[in-house]
Every structure is written in structure tokens, then in C-alpha cells.
Design an enzyme around this catalytic site. Sequence first.
Site, PDB file in Angstrom:
ATOM      1  N   HIS A   1      14.104  94.653  29.831  1.00  0.00           N
ATOM      2  CA  HIS A   1      15.392  95.039  30.422  1.00  0.00           C
ATOM      3  C   HIS A   1      16.167  95.908  29.444  1.00  0.00           C
ATOM      4  O   HIS A   1      16.904  95.407  28.591  1.00  0.00           O
ATOM      5  CB  HIS A   1      16.227  93.812  30.795  1.00  0.00           C
ATOM      6  CG  HIS A   1      17.426  94.155  31.641  1.00  0.00           C
ATOM      7  ND1 HIS A   1      17.610  93.625  32.903  1.00  0.00           N
ATOM      8  CD2 HIS A   1      18.481  94.973  31.424  1.00  0.00           C
ATOM      9  CE1 HIS A   1      18.744  94.100  33.410  1.00  0.00           C
ATOM     10  NE2 HIS A   1      19.282  94.931  32.515  1.00  0.00           N
TER      11      HIS A   1
ATOM     12  N   HIS B   1      19.337  92.544  39.939  1.00  0.00           N
ATOM     13  CA  HIS B   1      20.465  92.114  39.113  1.00  0.00           C
ATOM     14  C   HIS B   1      21.187  90.996  39.867  1.00  0.00           C
ATOM     15  O   HIS B   1      21.637  91.193  41.001  1.00  0.00           O
ATOM     16  CB  HIS B   1      21.395  93.305  38.892  1.00  0.00           C
ATOM     17  CG  HIS B   1      22.771  92.935  38.427  1.00  0.00           C
ATOM     18  ND1 HIS B   1      23.154  93.026  37.112  1.00  0.00           N
ATOM     19  CD2 HIS B   1      23.849  92.476  39.109  1.00  0.00           C
ATOM     20  CE1 HIS B   1      24.421  92.637  37.002  1.00  0.00           C
ATOM     21  NE2 HIS B   1      24.863  92.303  38.193  1.00  0.00           N
TER      22      HIS B   1
ATOM     23  N   HIS C   1      18.265  99.989  28.992  1.00  0.00           N
ATOM     24  CA  HIS C   1      18.843 101.197  29.592  1.00  0.00           C
ATOM     25  C   HIS C   1      18.825 102.263  28.499  1.00  0.00           C
ATOM     26  O   HIS C   1      19.762 102.374  27.709  1.00  0.00           O
ATOM     27  CB  HIS C   1      20.268 100.938  30.076  1.00  0.00           C
ATOM     28  CG  HIS C   1      20.373  99.880  31.123  1.00  0.00           C
ATOM     29  ND1 HIS C   1      20.050 100.105  32.448  1.00  0.00           N
ATOM     30  CD2 HIS C   1      20.751  98.580  31.043  1.00  0.00           C
ATOM     31  CE1 HIS C   1      20.240  98.996  33.139  1.00  0.00           C
ATOM     32  NE2 HIS C   1      20.659  98.049  32.306  1.00  0.00           N
TER      33      HIS C   1
ATOM     34  N   ASP D   1      19.276  94.378  27.569  1.00  0.00           N
ATOM     35  CA  ASP D   1      20.363  94.974  28.341  1.00  0.00           C
ATOM     36  C   ASP D   1      21.486  95.516  27.465  1.00  0.00           C
ATOM     37  O   ASP D   1      22.651  95.515  27.860  1.00  0.00           O
ATOM     38  CB  ASP D   1      20.917  93.941  29.340  1.00  0.00           C
ATOM     39  CG  ASP D   1      21.845  94.563  30.376  1.00  0.00           C
ATOM     40  OD1 ASP D   1      21.658  95.742  30.704  1.00  0.00           O
ATOM     41  OD2 ASP D   1      22.779  93.862  30.833  1.00  0.00           O
TER      42      ASP D   1
ATOM     43  N   LYS E   1      15.058  98.786  41.527  1.00  0.00           N
ATOM     44  CA  LYS E   1      16.136  97.898  41.063  1.00  0.00           C
ATOM     45  C   LYS E   1      17.195  97.820  42.158  1.00  0.00           C
ATOM     46  O   LYS E   1      17.659  98.847  42.656  1.00  0.00           O
ATOM     47  CB  LYS E   1      16.737  98.460  39.776  1.00  0.00           C
ATOM     48  CG  LYS E   1      18.017  97.766  39.282  1.00  0.00           C
ATOM     49  CD  LYS E   1      17.726  96.452  38.586  1.00  0.00           C
ATOM     50  CE  LYS E   1      18.993  95.862  37.949  1.00  0.00           C
ATOM     51  NZ  LYS E   1      19.497  96.663  36.820  1.00  0.00           N
TER      52      LYS E   1
ATOM     53  N   HIS F   1      19.069  88.686  34.355  1.00  0.00           N
ATOM     54  CA  HIS F   1      20.216  87.892  33.882  1.00  0.00           C
ATOM     55  C   HIS F   1      20.098  86.437  34.353  1.00  0.00           C
ATOM     56  O   HIS F   1      19.688  85.580  33.605  1.00  0.00           O
ATOM     57  CB  HIS F   1      21.559  88.495  34.288  1.00  0.00           C
ATOM     58  CG  HIS F   1      21.646  89.963  34.108  1.00  0.00           C
ATOM     59  ND1 HIS F   1      21.438  90.564  32.886  1.00  0.00           N
ATOM     60  CD2 HIS F   1      21.902  90.967  34.994  1.00  0.00           C
ATOM     61  CE1 HIS F   1      21.560  91.876  33.026  1.00  0.00           C
ATOM     62  NE2 HIS F   1      21.834  92.154  34.290  1.00  0.00           N
TER      63      HIS F   1
END
Length: 403
Positions: free
Chosen positions: A61, A225, A63, A317, A184, A245
Site C-alpha cells: 500500500h 479503502h 502512493h 500508505d 481501487k 486499513h
Amino acid sequence: MNLLLRNALVLDVRSGEYTEGDLRCADGRVVEAGPGLRAPSDVRVLDVAGAYVVPGLIDAHVHVTASTADLGALGRMSPSYVAAHSARIMGEMLGRGFTTVRDVSGADYGLSDAQAEGLIRGPRLLFCGKGLSQTGGHADFRGRGEHLHDDHPCCAGVGRVADGVDAVRVAARDELRKGAHHIKVMASGGVASPTDRIDSTQYSMEELRAAVEEAEAANRYVAAHAYTARAVNRALEAGVRSIEHGNLIDDRSVELFLAHHAFLVPTLVTYWALKEEGRAFGLPEASWRKVDEVLEAGLVALERATRGGVRLAYGTDLLGGMHRHQNHEFRLRREVQDPIDVLRAATAGAAELVGMAGEIGTLAVDAHADLLVLDGDPLADIGVLADPKHIRHVVQAGVPFDA
């Protein structure tokens, strides 16, 4: 480059046991393991003198385009500027031992192709393109007074708004058309979005199932998510493969994870980092105030999932300047898990999640030659992985990172 590691303690993450011997890599793959291997004339020999060797790490996870914690600002940046930041972020990830990452909104085929072709040094990049969000959802970054949004594909950003079953199908198909490894969806509110509540559910069951159907038709899967048990359970019932999460899961969630053979990807370190540094790296004040709602619950959720036998993958994340804390997730998870289980989540477990079991996250013959040489035993002290200073060498596809 062909590479031979001499005198290594090679970890089998499945068994949790080390084997003393050599490891030979050729054409980017592990080709031979055992004591006293012969060194061909064209091979680079690296005598690690009894050091510990583990598979390259996988962060499921990330970005890589998130050079700021203000995710809404990315859409106003030049794509070339975002790409330059992404190249830097990816190179630093590789230096921390992550040889493969799964980007869960923001990265696209351009970054993936650039890494694969050697134009930038970084982890192997598995991308989803832009995450799908309902109006007012976790990837709708408009403030309350803004009415227009621009989903033009040329623009950087982590999400696109799609409302209704047909629009969700089109958006999913479009990301798959561009080569997405997964889809996603935003199935609940979140910290970084300006107008939603963390405890909200997002997307109807019909919309969630539409995304799952499109992904499965392309032999791909959906990552969702979701924070609360209500949001998590809806997503699992719709058929998603991974929950991102999941800080507020309940016992019913555990039952659904097991029934659907789904994965949980906790991201404990991002809440720790956002609370400590989020505002300094661009997180808006309103978002920073949301962090407490999920910060303390993360370890409780991980303990519940571990106790219940849920399949786990490692995720972080992190955003902006907080990327540097990527390895700290090892230390946080150690509070409720044994070191070998934390390491499995970052190797074999994550590999299984992304559909690459046997290819990454392992040092078996025929796997990609992604590995770390460590100056200590991470099974005795997880701090060896939590602090990159203990990494002597990072090897990706048989090539040392410093080569």
C-alpha cells in the site's frame, strides 16, 4: 548481471528457517542454491561472510506520486513535475529494501514502464491508475464550495469520481484498458478527503459488485479503502480481494475475511506519522483532526485479525516527506505479532495478494532475484528491518542497487 552470494544465511520465509550456503542469480532470477556453488567466469561474487539474506520486501500500500500529504493538490500539478518527484520517491523506497510495491492510486503505466525499462531505479511497480470514488467520497477532493471537477486523464491525482453502476463499470474498464494490475474503490470515508466522515459507507452494493465483476472479467481484483466494520463487511460481501486499513473491524469482519479468502492490509505507520508530522507536510487541519479516530484502533484490529487467522500483507500508505518512515511499520506490528509473521506479510503474504506467489517474496529457485543482505537476524530483532541502516545490500533482479 550474474551474481553469486557466498557464505550466506538464506531465509525460507515459509518455514522461518535459515540455510547456510551460496545463492546464484542469473538473468534476473534465482537459479541455484546450496553450499560451495561453482562460480562461472562471468559472475560477480559477493562474499557476505555469514550475513543474513531475506527476500526483497513488498509494500502493498503505497502512493509513489504523493510528494505531499495534500492529495487534492496533486491534480493541480504538472504531470512531469509529479513524475520527477515519483522517481525520487521510488529510488528511496528501493534503498530501504522494497523491491516491489503495489500503488493503490496515483501511479500509472508510464511510471511502471519507466521502471521496467530501467529509466528510473525503483521497486517493481504494480499500479491501479486512479481510485474510484463516489461524489463526496474519499477521492473527491473538492471543498464544499467547489462544484466542478476535472477527471481529464492527462492530469495527476489519486482518484476519479464515478457515480452509478454504469459509470463505475466504465471507469473500471478504462483503468483496466490502461494496464491496471488491480482496481481501487473507496468504500468508506477517510482522513485525507475534505468532505466525508470516516464512519461513512461509500458506494452502493451494486456499484461495488460492478467494480468486482469488471476486475474479475479481466482476471484482476479489487482493493477497497475501508475503515469501519460496516464498510469493511459490505466490501467483503461484494467480493473485494483486499481491505486497505480496516482499523475498526469486528469479529464478523474476521469471519468474512476467512470466508472470502481476502486479505487485510493494515497501514499503522501512516497514522503515527500523520499525527506527528502531517501538518508540516501539507495535511490540511481538518484532515489532521480525523487521525485520532483511527490511530489507536489500528493495533487492536491487527491483533484481532492475527488471532483470527486473516491473511495479511504489509502496507504503509505514507505521504509527502513521511515516506522515510516506511520501515517503521515493522516495529509497530511487532507489538502484536512475532517477527517472522511481520516479515511474511512483507514477502510471501504480499506476493500472494498481488498474484505473484513463487515469483517475489521468496528466494526459491526460479523466483525473481530480489533480496536483502542484512547485518543482523530480523527474526531475533525486528529492528534490523525497521532501520534501513542494517541493510548491507539491496539486490533487485540480480543487480545490486549500488551497481
